[in-house]
Design a protein around this motif. Structure first.
Motif, mmCIF file in Angstrom:
data_model
loop_
_atom_site.group_PDB
_atom_site.id
_atom_site.type_symbol
_atom_site.label_atom_id
_atom_site.label_comp_id
_atom_site.label_asym_id
_atom_site.label_seq_id
_atom_site.Cartn_x
_atom_site.Cartn_y
_atom_site.Cartn_z
ATOM 1 N N LEU A 1 0.307 -1.358 -0.012
ATOM 2 C CA LEU A 1 0.111 0.009 -0.514
ATOM 3 C C LEU A 1 0.792 0.724 -0.106
ATOM 4 N N LYS A 2 0.189 2.365 -0.911
ATOM 5 C CA LYS A 2 1.582 3.402 -0.647
ATOM 6 C C LYS A 2 1.229 4.226 0.032
ATOM 7 N N PRO A 3 2.593 5.046 1.155
ATOM 8 C CA PRO A 3 2.464 5.508 1.598
ATOM 9 C C PRO A 3 1.097 6.525 1.366
ATOM 10 N N GLY A 4 0.358 6.848 2.656
ATOM 11 C CA GLY A 4 -0.748 8.117 2.199
ATOM 12 C C GLY A 4 -2.081 7.518 1.924
ATOM 13 N N GLY A 5 -1.829 6.194 1.283
ATOM 14 C CA GLY A 5 -2.990 4.986 0.704
ATOM 15 C C GLY A 5 -3.874 5.582 1.370
ATOM 16 N N THR A 6 -5.243 4.959 0.471
ATOM 17 C CA THR A 6 -7.050 4.722 1.148
ATOM 18 C C THR A 6 -7.234 2.791 1.181
ATOM 19 N N VAL A 7 -7.543 3.111 2.655
ATOM 20 C CA VAL A 7 -8.201 1.595 2.548
ATOM 21 C C VAL A 7 -9.763 2.154 3.239
ATOM 22 N N ILE A 8 -10.257 0.908 2.526
ATOM 23 C CA ILE A 8 -11.771 0.980 3.364
ATOM 24 C C ILE A 8 -12.080 -0.529 4.081
ATOM 25 N N VAL A 9 -12.226 -0.938 4.617
ATOM 26 C CA VAL A 9 -12.758 -1.485 5.205
ATOM 27 C C VAL A 9 -14.238 -2.222 5.774
ATOM 28 N N ASN A 10 -14.745 -3.709 5.160
ATOM 29 C CA ASN A 10 -15.736 -3.665 5.798
ATOM 30 C C ASN A 10 -15.511 -4.372 6.785
ATOM 31 N N SER A 11 -16.240 -3.441 8.186
ATOM 32 C CA SER A 11 -16.026 -4.242 9.161
ATOM 33 C C SER A 11 -16.959 -4.015 10.031
ATOM 34 N N VAL B 1 -17.043 0.146 7.131
ATOM 35 C CA VAL B 1 -18.475 0.747 7.087
ATOM 36 C C VAL B 1 -18.684 -1.123 7.435
ATOM 37 N N ASP B 2 -19.363 -1.197 8.511
ATOM 38 C CA ASP B 2 -20.277 -2.838 7.825
ATOM 39 C C ASP B 2 -21.632 -2.783 6.954
ATOM 40 N N ALA B 3 -21.007 -3.059 5.627
ATOM 41 C CA ALA B 3 -21.105 -3.443 4.745
ATOM 42 C C ALA B 3 -22.102 -4.653 4.879
ATOM 43 N N THR B 4 -21.488 -5.876 5.557
ATOM 44 C CA THR B 4 -22.750 -6.773 5.391
ATOM 45 C C THR B 4 -23.234 -6.435 6.382
ATOM 46 N N GLY B 5 -23.899 -5.802 7.384
ATOM 47 C CA GLY B 5 -24.906 -5.710 7.692
ATOM 48 C C GLY B 5 -25.938 -5.135 7.312
ATOM 49 N N GLY C 1 -22.967 5.806 5.814
ATOM 50 C CA GLY C 1 -22.929 5.465 7.195
ATOM 51 C C GLY C 1 -21.235 5.546 7.199
ATOM 52 N N LEU C 2 -20.556 5.112 6.563
ATOM 53 C CA LEU C 2 -19.433 4.463 6.942
ATOM 54 C C LEU C 2 -18.570 5.752 7.708
ATOM 55 N N ARG C 3 -17.320 5.544 8.783
ATOM 56 C CA ARG C 3 -16.774 6.320 9.519
ATOM 57 C C ARG C 3 -15.201 6.240 9.662
ATOM 58 N N ILE C 4 -14.973 7.730 8.625
ATOM 59 C CA ILE C 4 -13.356 7.877 7.971
ATOM 60 C C ILE C 4 -12.438 7.623 10.173
ATOM 61 N N VAL C 5 -12.371 6.643 10.192
ATOM 62 C CA VAL C 5 -11.315 6.630 11.575
ATOM 63 C C VAL C 5 -10.451 7.477 11.021
ATOM 64 N N LYS C 6 -9.333 7.820 9.529
ATOM 65 C CA LYS C 6 -7.987 7.797 9.681
ATOM 66 C C LYS C 6 -8.447 9.566 8.585
ATOM 67 N N GLY C 7 -7.331 10.715 8.800
ATOM 68 C CA GLY C 7 -7.597 11.753 7.384
ATOM 69 C C GLY C 7 -9.066 11.773 7.238
#
Lengths: 181, 393
Positions: free
Chosen positions: A87-97, A116-120, A173-179
Motif C-alpha cells: 500500500l502506497k504511503p498515504g494510500g486509502t483503505v476501505i474496510v467492511n467491518s 463501514v459495516d457493509a455486511t450488516g 454511514g461509513l466512518r472515516i477513522v483516519k485522514g
C-alpha cells in the motif's frame, strides 16, 4: 492512473462489483480495467482483484503491487500479510467491518481509512450477506474515482433497488477513522 | 453506429464471432475459454444470433463438427485452451491441411504438468507447426477486431488457411476494459458473405481427402507453405482495409513501437506488450533509446519485417510466455534469431521467459530485462533470463 486492489472471499461479489466500476468508468468517458485473480475457486476462499481507473488509456495488464487504494470486503483478511502489502504511503483503505477500528490491524502507512459495516447493511437492505454493492457506495464517496450517480444507477440496473439502497446507506454511514475524504 | 462497452476479452471473442454471422459453432467448455462458448450459446438460444450451435462431448468432436460444416461451405467458429487444444490436435492439423478457412479463438493457457489452469502461451506455441495462421492480441479491442479480420484473411482465395486468434488466458480473457463494438451493419460492410470454391454437397457427390501418395502430398505441402507466405501480404492488406472501415490500424504482422533510431528493442507477444510500452517510454525518458517490436503474427513468421525492424539495433531481448524445450530459450527468441540470420553478428541478445502458469509479467520484470540489455553492448548471445519474482523485487 489510480491502482486499486480488492480483497474478499469467494461469494462476496468482488468480481461483479469491480465490473460495475469499470462499466461506469467506460460509460462516463473514462478508462477502467479489472483483472480478477483466480486461485482455487471455492466459496469462502480468499479472492482478490486488480482495478485501475484513469483519464488516459491503461496499457499495463499486470497485477497491482503498490495500490493507491485497498478495498477489503472481509476484515479477517487484514491478518494476511498479502492483503496490505505494498500500500502506497498515504494510500486509502476501505474496510467492511463491524469491529472497533483500533482492533483491525490496519496498515500504518495508510493516509485515509474508512470503515463501514457493509455486511450488516447488506443483510438489512437486501436480506443477504453480500457486501459488494454497499462497498461500492463507500468506494465512490471515499475515493471520488468513479461518478457516483452513474455508479448508483448501474447498481440499481444490475442488482435492483435494494442494492442501490445498500450503497447509499454505506455511503452515508461509513466512518472515516483516519485522514479525510 | 457501434457502441462503447466494458467487456472481458472472452466476450470480445464472442461478440466478434457473432458479428461475422457464423453458420455453425461447436465448442466444448474449458478454462479460461468457457465464457466464449457460454456467451455464444446464449446469443443463439435467445435468437440474437442466427447460427447453429452444436453441443459436443469433447474438443476433438468440436473441431470435427466445424470441419464438416466448413467442408460443406459454412462459416464456422470454435474456441479452446490448453488441454482442450491438445485433445483437438488430430482434427486441428487436418483442418489446416484441408485448407478449410475458419477462425478459432485460443484463450492461451499453460500446459499440464504440473497441474495448472492458469495463463501462459505454451498451448498455442506448441501447435505452431500445425499449419494454422496464428495471431496474438494485446488488448480486448484487438481481440474483437482480429476475429473480424481473421475471417477476411482466412477466406481470401490466396490464403484459404484457418486462423487462430490468441489472447492471454485470465490476463486478457477475464480482463474487463472499454471496447468499441461495431454495429452489425458496419461488420457486414467490412466482411462479405463467404463462398468456398469447392464444397461438399450431397446433390453433387465428390470425395474429400482421398489417400494421397508422397509425390502429390509434397505438392500440397508446398502449396500450403506458399499460401502461408502469401498470407503475410494479405495480413497487411486486411489491416489497411480494416483501418479504412473502422479507423483502427494495428500495423499488420508486427507493430514497431518507437523503433525509429532505437538502439535496443524488446520483442513481445500478446498482452505483455502494454507493460513493455511503459518500460520503453520510461527508458526513453532516461535517454536510453529503446523501442519495441510486437509480434502480432507468429504463423506465418513475419521474418522480413522482423529483420527490417531489428537490423539497426545494438541489442534485443525476446520475451516469451512459453518455452522451447530444444533450445534453453523461448520459441519466439529462436525464431527471431533465425529471421535475423547474419544480421545477428555484433548484437547483444537473449531470451527472457516469464509469465508461465499464471505468473505475472510485471513492469519491473520487463524493465529488468531491458536494463540488462542496455549494459551489454556487443555481448552476442547471453544466458536466458528467467523473469521470476526475484527479478521483480
Amino acid at each position: 492512473m489510480q491502482e486499486l486492489r480488492l480483497h474478499g472471499r469467494g461469494g462476496q461479489g468482488l468480481v461483479k462489483a469491480s465490473h460495475l466500476v469499470v462499466k461506469t468508468a467506460v460509460e462516463t468517458g473514462r478508462y477502467g480495467q479489472f483483472i480478477p485473480f483466480f486461485g482455487v475457486e471455492r466459496k469462502g476462499s480468499p479472492v482478490f482483484g486488480f482495478l485501475r481507473l484513469s483519464g488516459e488509456p491503461i496499457r499495463r495488464k499486470t497485477q497491482v503491487y503498490e495500490p493507491d487504494v485497498l478495498v477489503v470486503l472481509d476484515d479477517s483478511l487484514l491478518a494476511l500479510p498479502a492483503t496490505c502489502a505494498g500500500l502506497k504511503p498515504g494510500g486509502t483503505v476501505i474496510v467492511n467491518s463491524a469491529r472497533e477500528p483500533g482492533s483491525l490491524g490496519l496498515p500504518p502507512q495508510a493516509g485515509t481509512v474508512a470503515v463501514v459495516d457493509a455486511t450488516g447493511i447488506a443483510i438489512a437492505e437486501i436480506g443477504r450477506a453480500i457486501p459488494n454493492t454497499a462497498m461500492l457506495g463507500a468506494l465512490a464517496r471515499v475515493t471520488g474515482l468513479v461518478d457516483e450517480a452513474a455508479l448508483l444507477e448501474n447498481i440499481a440496473l444490475e442488482f435492483g433497488e435494494a442494492n442501490r439502497a445498500a450503497a447509499l446507506r454505506a455511503r452515508d454511514g461509513l466512518r472515516i477513522v483516519k485522514g479525510g475524504a | 453506429m457501434g457502441e462503447r462497452m466494458a467487456l472481458t476479452g472472452n466476450k470480445c471473442a464472442s461478440y466478434g464471432a457473432a458479428l461475422c454471422r457464423p453458420d455453425l459453432i461447436a465448442a466444448y467448455p474449458i478454462t479460461p475459454q468457457s465464457s466464449v462458448v457460454e456467451e455464444l450459446a446464449g446469443l443463439v438460444y435467445s435468437g440474437a444470433l442466427d447460427a447453429r450451435m452444436v453441443q459436443v462431448e469433447s474438443e476433438h468432436s468440436a473441431m470435427s463438427v466445424v470441419q464438416g460444416a466448413a467442408a460443406a461451405g459454412g462459416r464456422v467458429f470454435t474456441a479452446t485452451s490448453a488441454q482442450g487444444l491438445a485433445l483437438m490436435f488430430e482434427p486441428y492439423f487436418r483442418m489446416s491441411t484441408l485448407r478449410l478457412p475458419m477462425v478459432m479463438a485460443i484463450a492461451t493457457r499453460e500446459m499440464t504438468s504440473p497441474e495448472t489452469i492458469w495463463s501462459g502461451q505454451q498451448d498455442a506455441m506448441s501447435v505452431r507447426e500445425a499449419g494454422w495462421i496464428q495471431c496474438f492480441c494485446e488488448t480486448n479491442q484487438e481481440i474483437l477486431d482480429m476475429i473480424l479480420q481473421g475471417y477476411m484473411l482466412a477466406e481470401d482465395p490466396r490464403v484459404l488457411i484457418p486462423v487462430n486468434i490468441c489472447y492471454d488466458g485470465f490476463y486478457s480473457s477475464h480482463l474487463m476494459e472499454g471496447v468499441d463494438v461495431p454495429s452489425q451493419a458496419e461488420a457486414d460492410a467490412f466482411l462479405p458473405p463467404y463462398g468456398l470454391p469447392a464444397k461438399l454437397d450431397p446433390r453433387e457427390p465428390r470425395s474429400l481427402d482421398p489417400m494421397t501418395p508422397g509425390e502429390l502430398l509434397t505438392k500440397y505441402r508446398r502449396s500450403h507453405l506458399e499460401a502461408m507466405q502469401a498470407a503475410l501480404e494479405v495480413v497487411e492488406e486486411v489491416d489497411i482495409k480494416f483501418a479504412k472501415a473502422f479507423g483502427r490500424s494495428y500495423g499488420g504482422a508486427i507493430e514497431a513501437y518507437r523503433m525509429d533510431g532505437a538502439d535496443y528493442a524488446l520483442v513481445t507477444v500478446g498482452g505483455m506488450t502494454g507493460a513493455a510500452r511503459e518500460v520503453v517510454d520510461a527508458l526513453r525518458g532516461e535517454g536510453l533509446n529503446f523501442g519495441l517490436v510486437k509480434l502480432r503474427f507468429t504463423r506465418p513468421f513475419p521474418a522480413a519485417r522482423v529483420r527490417e525492424a531489428l537490423a539497426g539495433v545494438k541489442g534485443f531481448a525476446v520475451v516469451d510466455r512459453s518455452v522451447s524445450f530444444g533450445w534453453d530459450a523461448g520459441p519466439m527468441y529462436v525464431e527471431a534469431c533465425a529471421a535475423l540470420g547474419g544480421l545477428l553478428a555484433g548484437k547483444a541478445h537473449f531470451s527472457a521467459i516469464g509469465g508461465l502458469g499464471g505468473a505475472d509479467l510485471s513492469v519491473a520484470q520487463l524493465a529488468a530485462a531491458a536494463r540488462r540489455l542496455a549494459g551489454a553492448e556487443g555481448a552476442g548471445r547471453m544466458d536466458t533470463l528467467w523473469l521470476s519474482e526475484e527479478v521483480r523485487q
